[in-house]
Design a protein around this motif. Structure first.
Motif, PDB file in Angstrom:
ATOM      1  N   ARG A 241       2.756  -6.290   5.450  1.00 43.80           N
ATOM      2  CA  ARG A 241       3.618  -6.989   6.418  1.00 43.80           C
ATOM      3  C   ARG A 241       3.348  -6.473   7.829  1.00 43.80           C
ATOM      4  NH1 ARG A 241       9.680  -4.729   4.898  1.00 43.80           N
ATOM      5  NH2 ARG A 241       9.093  -2.570   4.502  1.00 43.80           N
TER       6      ARG A 241
ATOM      7  N   ALA B 101       1.875   6.576 -10.435  1.00 42.71           N
ATOM      8  CA  ALA B 101       0.857   6.559  -9.373  1.00 42.71           C
ATOM      9  C   ALA B 101      -0.284   7.570  -9.594  1.00 42.71           C
ATOM     10  CB  ALA B 101       1.522   6.765  -8.017  1.00 42.71           C
TER      11      ALA B 101
ATOM     12  N   HIS C 120       2.901   4.044  -2.902  1.00 45.36           N
ATOM     13  CA  HIS C 120       2.383   4.965  -3.923  1.00 45.36           C
ATOM     14  C   HIS C 120       1.509   4.225  -4.932  1.00 45.36           C
ATOM     15  CE1 HIS C 120       6.030   7.051  -2.456  1.00 45.36           C
ATOM     16  NE2 HIS C 120       5.253   8.104  -2.573  1.00 45.36           N
ATOM     17  N   ALA C 121       2.009   3.099  -5.433  1.00 46.34           N
ATOM     18  CA  ALA C 121       1.298   2.378  -6.491  1.00 46.34           C
ATOM     19  C   ALA C 121       0.098   1.606  -5.922  1.00 46.34           C
ATOM     20  CB  ALA C 121       2.276   1.426  -7.191  1.00 46.34           C
TER      21      ALA C 121
ATOM     22  N   ASN D 185       7.952  -3.401 -11.415  1.00 42.93           N
ATOM     23  CA  ASN D 185       9.049  -3.232 -12.360  1.00 42.93           C
ATOM     24  C   ASN D 185      10.342  -3.627 -11.652  1.00 42.93           C
ATOM     25  OD1 ASN D 185       7.770  -2.273 -14.785  1.00 42.93           O
ATOM     26  ND2 ASN D 185       7.196  -0.474 -13.582  1.00 42.93           N
TER      27      ASN D 185
ATOM     28  N   ALA E 256       2.141   2.817 -15.790  1.00 46.72           N
ATOM     29  CA  ALA E 256       1.432   4.068 -15.496  1.00 46.72           C
ATOM     30  C   ALA E 256       1.952   4.517 -14.139  1.00 46.72           C
ATOM     31  CB  ALA E 256      -0.073   3.829 -15.431  1.00 46.72           C
TER      32      ALA E 256
ATOM     33  N   LYS F 147      -0.635  -0.785  10.288  1.00 45.44           N
ATOM     34  CA  LYS F 147      -0.359   0.524   9.682  1.00 45.44           C
ATOM     35  C   LYS F 147      -1.577   1.153   9.027  1.00 45.44           C
ATOM     36  CE  LYS F 147       4.190   1.541   7.934  1.00 45.44           C
ATOM     37  NZ  LYS F 147       5.055   1.515   6.771  1.00 45.44           N
TER      38      LYS F 147
ATOM     39  N   LEU G  86       4.452  -4.556  -4.630  1.00 44.77           N
ATOM     40  CA  LEU G  86       5.615  -4.494  -3.739  1.00 44.77           C
ATOM     41  C   LEU G  86       6.861  -4.220  -4.580  1.00 44.77           C
ATOM     42  CD1 LEU G  86       4.852  -7.775  -1.725  1.00 44.77           C
ATOM     43  CD2 LEU G  86       4.391  -5.422  -0.998  1.00 44.77           C
TER      44      LEU G  86
ATOM     45  N   TYR H  62       0.855  -1.189   0.000  1.00 44.71           N
ATOM     46  CA  TYR H  62       0.000   0.000   0.000  1.00 44.71           C
ATOM     47  C   TYR H  62       0.890   1.238   0.000  1.00 44.71           C
ATOM     48  CZ  TYR H  62      -4.455   2.384   0.933  1.00 44.71           C
ATOM     49  OH  TYR H  62      -5.600   3.153   0.849  1.00 44.71           O
TER      50      TYR H  62
HETATM   51  N1  LIG Z   1       5.189   4.403  -7.820  1.00 44.67           N
HETATM   52  C1  LIG Z   1       4.685   4.258  -9.032  1.00 44.67           C
HETATM   53  O1  LIG Z   1       4.308   5.260  -9.710  1.00 44.67           O
HETATM   54  C2  LIG Z   1       4.530   2.876  -9.643  1.00 44.67           C
HETATM   55  C3  LIG Z   1       3.726   2.724 -10.788  1.00 44.67           C
HETATM   56  C4  LIG Z   1       3.562   1.455 -11.334  1.00 44.67           C
HETATM   57  C5  LIG Z   1       4.180   0.347 -10.740  1.00 44.67           C
HETATM   58  N2  LIG Z   1       4.972   0.533  -9.634  1.00 44.67           N
HETATM   59  C6  LIG Z   1       5.590  -0.656  -9.023  1.00 44.67           C
HETATM   60  O2  LIG Z   1       4.841  -0.933  -7.840  1.00 44.67           O
HETATM   61  C7  LIG Z   1       5.701  -1.503  -6.845  1.00 44.67           C
HETATM   62  C8  LIG Z   1       5.600  -0.673  -5.569  1.00 44.67           C
HETATM   63  O3  LIG Z   1       6.065   0.639  -5.857  1.00 44.67           O
HETATM   64  P1  LIG Z   1       5.683   1.877  -4.904  1.00 44.67           P
HETATM   65  O4  LIG Z   1       6.144   3.092  -5.620  1.00 44.67           O
HETATM   66  O5  LIG Z   1       4.264   1.776  -4.478  1.00 44.67           O
HETATM   67  O6  LIG Z   1       6.637   1.605  -3.656  1.00 44.67           O
HETATM   68  P2  LIG Z   1       6.483   2.185  -2.180  1.00 44.67           P
HETATM   69  O7  LIG Z   1       5.707   3.450  -2.200  1.00 44.67           O
HETATM   70  O8  LIG Z   1       7.881   2.203  -1.637  1.00 44.67           O
HETATM   71  O9  LIG Z   1       5.603   1.075  -1.408  1.00 44.67           O
HETATM   72  C9  LIG Z   1       6.096  -0.204  -1.245  1.00 44.67           C
HETATM   73  C10 LIG Z   1       5.087  -1.059  -0.497  1.00 44.67           C
HETATM   74  O10 LIG Z   1       5.673  -2.363  -0.376  1.00 44.67           O
HETATM   75  C11 LIG Z   1       5.785  -2.705   1.012  1.00 44.67           C
HETATM   76  N3  LIG Z   1       7.026  -3.454   1.224  1.00 44.67           N
HETATM   77  C12 LIG Z   1       8.311  -3.033   1.002  1.00 44.67           C
HETATM   78  N4  LIG Z   1       9.177  -4.024   1.287  1.00 44.67           N
HETATM   79  C13 LIG Z   1       8.445  -5.080   1.712  1.00 44.67           C
HETATM   80  C14 LIG Z   1       8.759  -6.395   2.158  1.00 44.67           C
HETATM   81  N5  LIG Z   1      10.032  -6.836   2.193  1.00 44.67           N
HETATM   82  N6  LIG Z   1       7.732  -7.222   2.518  1.00 44.67           N
HETATM   83  C15 LIG Z   1       6.435  -6.808   2.475  1.00 44.67           C
HETATM   84  N7  LIG Z   1       6.082  -5.560   2.069  1.00 44.67           N
HETATM   85  C16 LIG Z   1       7.058  -4.718   1.686  1.00 44.67           C
HETATM   86  C17 LIG Z   1       5.774  -1.393   1.755  1.00 44.67           C
HETATM   87  O11 LIG Z   1       5.335  -1.642   3.071  1.00 44.67           O
HETATM   88  P3  LIG Z   1       5.903  -0.826   4.331  1.00 44.67           P
HETATM   89  O12 LIG Z   1       5.021   0.394   4.407  1.00 44.67           O
HETATM   90  O13 LIG Z   1       5.733  -1.773   5.466  1.00 44.67           O
HETATM   91  O14 LIG Z   1       7.340  -0.484   4.048  1.00 44.67           O
HETATM   92  C18 LIG Z   1       4.763  -0.592   0.915  1.00 44.67           C
HETATM   93  O15 LIG Z   1       3.430  -0.961   1.234  1.00 44.67           O
HETATM   94  C19 LIG Z   1       7.121  -1.503  -7.436  1.00 44.67           C
HETATM   95  O16 LIG Z   1       7.418  -2.791  -7.915  1.00 44.67           O
HETATM   96  C20 LIG Z   1       7.034  -0.501  -8.584  1.00 44.67           C
HETATM   97  O17 LIG Z   1       7.925  -0.814  -9.642  1.00 44.67           O
HETATM   98  C21 LIG Z   1       5.148   1.761  -9.068  1.00 44.67           C
END
Ligand SMILES: NC(=O)c1ccc[n+]([C@@H]2O[C@H](COP(=O)([O-])OP(=O)(O)OC[C@H]3O[C@@H](n4cnc5c(N)ncnc54)[C@H](OP(=O)(O)O)[C@@H]3O)[C@@H](O)[C@H]2O)c1
Length: 197
Positions: free
Chosen positions: A35, A125, A14-15, A86, A123, A39, A60, A12
């Motif tokens: 996890r 977030a 950005h994405a 990604n 795309a 939260k 994730l 949960y």
């Molecule tokens: N950001 C974008 O615009 C975007 C767009 C499309 C796809 N994506 C993809 O979506 C995925 C997430 O990106 P994000 O930008 O949303 O990242 P983010 O904001 O850093 O969020 C990561 C999420 O994963 C959880 N997490 C991190 N390490 C973990 C672990 N070892 N075990 C269980 N949960 C864990 C975090 O939980 P905690 O809060 O507990 O740390 C958080 O809920 C990536 O693979 C990215 O490539 C991102």
């Protein structure tokens, strides 16, 4: 008429938060798995979230998502697993491949009894939160699962285009890396999206 699906989302950030809100607005029943479920109000453990739905979105960081897939491979069997990850390198200098395979193929090899569908990875977030007809490819090997996810993605407000060939995610993940570079670095605007005309 939109058909409601039960969909679980692992992560949960950005994405995950953005696509969770969009899919919920479209009438789907969303379960968020974390996890640290404390939260977020209403969130459950990753294991409970996987058990709650036949469609599971992995939002994730790639290494964490791959590890979760490995740990819960039997619970994920028989389900559609939407991979929106990604496999970016830690220093963001590029993206990883796995003996020439994409991140999504690498997960499919691990989860041989699940159906991996890649979408929502090209795309940013703000667009996941407010799709406005943004183009989004939906790629996997099983035609009927691709159709199911195309319908969900369309109902959520995207222009979803299905491709029944998971090996095409090699190019899609390369494109997603390029798209992040274009929006974040070149244009400094992550609310841009693509349209087919
Ligand atoms: N950001 C974008 O615009 C975007 C767009 C499309 C796809 N994506 C993809 O979506 C995925 C997430 O990106 P994000 O930008 O949303 O990242 P983010 O904001 O850093 O969020 C990561 C999420 O994963 C959880 N997490 C991190 N390490 C973990 C672990 N070892 N075990 C269980 N949960 C864990 C975090 O939980 P905690 O809060 O507990 O740390 C958080 O809920 C990536 O693979 C990215 O490539 C991102």
């Amino acid at each position: 008429m939109n058909m409601e699906h039960r969909i679980s989302i692992l992560g949960y950030g950005h994405a995950g938060a953005s696509i969770a809100a969009t899919l919920e607005k479209a009438g789907n029943a969303i379960t968020v798995g974390l996890r640290n479920p404390g939260k977020l109000d209403g969130a459950v453990s990753i294991e409970e979230a996987i058990k709650a739905s036949d469609i599971v979105i992995v939002a994730l960081p790639y290494d964490a998502g791959y590890e979760v897939a490995r740990q819960y491979s039997s619970e994920l069997a028989g389900k559609i697993v939407i991979d929106m990850m990604n496999p970016l390198k830690a220093d963001l200098s590029g993206f990883n491949t796995f003996n020439g395979n994409s991140g999504a193929e690498h997960v499919q090899q691990l989860l041989e009894d699940s159906t991996i569908i890649e979408t929502f990875n090209h795309a940013d977030a703000p667009v996941l939160a407010n799709p406005r007809g943004a183009l989004q490819f939906v790629v996997g090997n099983d035609a009927s699962s691709v159709d199911t996810v195309v319908a969900i993605v369309k109902d959520a407000g995207f222009d979803a285009q299905g491709i029944t060939d998971l090996s095409k995610t090699r190019e899609l993940e390369a494109f997603a890396y390029f798209w992040i570079y274009f929006t974040a670095m070149q244009r400094k605007n992550m609310d841009l999206h693509l349209k087919l005309v």
